[in-house]
Design a protein around this motif. Structure first.
Motif, mmCIF file in Angstrom:
data_model
loop_
_atom_site.group_PDB
_atom_site.id
_atom_site.type_symbol
_atom_site.label_atom_id
_atom_site.label_comp_id
_atom_site.label_asym_id
_atom_site.label_seq_id
_atom_site.Cartn_x
_atom_site.Cartn_y
_atom_site.Cartn_z
ATOM 1 N N UNK A 69 53.792 -34.950 51.223
ATOM 2 C CA UNK A 69 52.895 -34.531 50.145
ATOM 3 C C UNK A 69 52.213 -35.769 49.580
ATOM 4 N N UNK A 70 51.269 -35.558 48.677
ATOM 5 C CA UNK A 70 50.567 -36.665 48.024
ATOM 6 C C UNK A 70 51.064 -36.808 46.588
ATOM 7 N N UNK A 71 51.346 -38.027 46.168
ATOM 8 C CA UNK A 71 51.799 -38.300 44.807
ATOM 9 C C UNK A 71 50.767 -39.120 44.052
ATOM 10 N N UNK A 72 50.493 -38.730 42.797
ATOM 11 C CA UNK A 72 49.675 -39.550 41.904
ATOM 12 C C UNK A 72 50.357 -39.593 40.544
ATOM 13 N N UNK A 73 50.104 -40.652 39.800
ATOM 14 C CA UNK A 73 50.612 -40.778 38.433
ATOM 15 C C UNK A 73 49.445 -40.644 37.463
ATOM 16 N N UNK A 74 49.541 -39.674 36.567
ATOM 17 C CA UNK A 74 48.486 -39.425 35.587
ATOM 18 C C UNK A 74 49.122 -39.198 34.224
ATOM 19 N N UNK A 75 48.578 -39.826 33.196
ATOM 20 C CA UNK A 75 49.102 -39.678 31.844
ATOM 21 C C UNK A 75 47.958 -39.511 30.861
ATOM 22 N N UNK A 76 48.246 -38.832 29.755
ATOM 23 C CA UNK A 76 47.277 -38.720 28.681
ATOM 24 C C UNK A 76 46.318 -37.553 28.819
ATOM 25 N N UNK A 77 45.401 -37.472 27.883
ATOM 26 C CA UNK A 77 44.465 -36.353 27.820
ATOM 27 C C UNK A 77 43.574 -36.268 29.049
ATOM 28 N N UNK A 78 43.334 -37.425 29.694
ATOM 29 C CA UNK A 78 42.470 -37.456 30.879
ATOM 30 C C UNK A 78 43.055 -36.684 32.056
ATOM 31 N N UNK A 79 44.369 -36.423 32.002
ATOM 32 C CA UNK A 79 45.046 -35.708 33.090
ATOM 33 C C UNK A 79 44.334 -34.404 33.420
ATOM 34 N N UNK A 80 43.924 -33.681 32.395
ATOM 35 C CA UNK A 80 43.278 -32.378 32.613
ATOM 36 C C UNK A 80 42.045 -32.511 33.498
ATOM 37 N N UNK A 81 41.153 -33.422 33.148
ATOM 38 C CA UNK A 81 39.922 -33.599 33.907
ATOM 39 C C UNK A 81 40.205 -34.082 35.320
ATOM 40 N N UNK A 82 41.172 -34.998 35.459
ATOM 41 C CA UNK A 82 41.482 -35.557 36.772
ATOM 42 C C UNK A 82 42.079 -34.504 37.703
ATOM 43 N N UNK A 83 42.968 -33.658 37.173
ATOM 44 C CA UNK A 83 43.543 -32.595 37.997
ATOM 45 C C UNK A 83 42.463 -31.589 38.397
ATOM 46 N N UNK A 84 41.583 -31.250 37.461
ATOM 47 C CA UNK A 84 40.488 -30.329 37.768
ATOM 48 C C UNK A 84 39.637 -30.870 38.921
ATOM 49 N N UNK A 85 39.428 -32.172 38.925
ATOM 50 C CA UNK A 85 38.619 -32.807 39.968
ATOM 51 C C UNK A 85 39.322 -32.797 41.320
ATOM 52 N N UNK A 86 40.645 -33.027 41.312
ATOM 53 C CA UNK A 86 41.387 -33.175 42.566
ATOM 54 C C UNK A 86 41.878 -31.853 43.175
ATOM 55 N N UNK A 87 42.092 -30.841 42.353
ATOM 56 C CA UNK A 87 42.772 -29.645 42.863
ATOM 57 C C UNK A 87 42.055 -28.916 43.992
ATOM 58 N N UNK A 88 40.703 -28.966 44.105
ATOM 59 C CA UNK A 88 40.071 -28.287 45.250
ATOM 60 C C UNK A 88 40.461 -28.869 46.608
ATOM 61 N N UNK A 89 41.016 -30.075 46.612
ATOM 62 C CA UNK A 89 41.380 -30.737 47.865
ATOM 63 C C UNK A 89 42.755 -30.305 48.375
ATOM 64 N N UNK A 90 43.505 -29.542 47.570
ATOM 65 C CA UNK A 90 44.894 -29.212 47.917
ATOM 66 C C UNK A 90 45.136 -27.709 47.846
ATOM 67 N N UNK A 91 46.191 -27.282 48.535
ATOM 68 C CA UNK A 91 46.590 -25.873 48.454
ATOM 69 C C UNK A 91 47.263 -25.580 47.120
#
Length: 223
Positions: free
Chosen positions: A61-83
């Motif tokens: 699997x792929x692991x990333x470390x994300x913290x803080x309010x920016x997490x929401x935007x970053x996950x929204x950006x990345x989620x189309x690439x994964x199941x």
């Protein structure tokens, strides 16, 4: 596609272990999974580092470390690439956890069958209520007993308390406190991958994850 978050406001409930096992459970079904470490203690990152060493780099699997309010935007950006995306959060009401709850489809709330853990659920329901009020769609919440005693009246009493809280979506699939979890986790492995598998632990996890996953499929189909 679903975004899962392990949530809670009490430490020691086993959120990271559930996140790790759900990630591997999905990956073993051929899913491309992103595991997000949103916990200051970085438990799933440490698990993945050991896993990389044990499995010669092929963690699955792929692991990333994300913290803080920016997490929401970053996950929204990345989620189309994964199941699927799994977000592991810490045992406190943090900006990271709130951001994860806002972007997630499903919140998994493991609860130890101890009075102090059950008492904190009123704080969690308040947080969940605030999150639900700001979302355009409903967050699905599933609570369940984790690190439960093999046989104990505490299990029954905690289950009854959880079942009485309708907004916590209690699932009657307890994960027991078994030695297989720390012994495999120390190598970056899950109980699914042990040389001598603990079939009871595997059955408990399969029952829980099947229930969560099937509920997701059914709700998506109905929508």
């Amino acid at each position: 596609m679903a975004v899962f978050v392990t949530a809670g406001v009490k430490g020691g409930s086993g959120r990271s272990t559930i996140a790790e096992h759900l990630t591997v459970w999905l990956a073993r079904q051929g899913k491309d999974v992103l595991l997000v470490d949103a916990d200051d203690q970085a438990t799933v990152s440490d698990f993945t580092a050991w896993r990389e060493h044990t499995l010669d780099g092929n963690v699955g699997y792929t692991l990333v470390q994300l913290l803080g309010a920016n997490l929401r935007k970053q996950v929204e950006t990345m989620k189309p690439k994964y199941d699927h995306v799994i977000i592991d959060t810490g045992g406190r009401d943090t900006t990271s956890q709130r951001a994860a709850l806002f972007v997630a489809d499903i919140a998994l709330v493991p609860v130890q069958p101890r009075s102090h853990d059950v008492w904190t659920l009123t704080k969690l329901t308040k947080v969940l209520g605030e999150i639900q009020a700001t979302r355009s769609n409903q967050l699905t919440v599933h609570s369940f007993l984790n690190r439960a005693d093999i046989t104990s009246a505490d299990n029954r009493e905690a289950a009854e308390a959880l079942a009485s809280m309708a907004n916590l979506g209690f699932l009657p699939h307890a994960i027991k406190n078994r030695k297989a979890f720390p012994s495999t986790g120390a190598k970056g492995l899950t109980v699914f991958e042990a040389e001598q598998p603990d079939q009871k632990a595997i059955t408990e996890l399969n029952d829980l994850f099947d229930s969560v996953y099937n509920a997701r499929i059914n709700s998506t189909t109905e929508a």
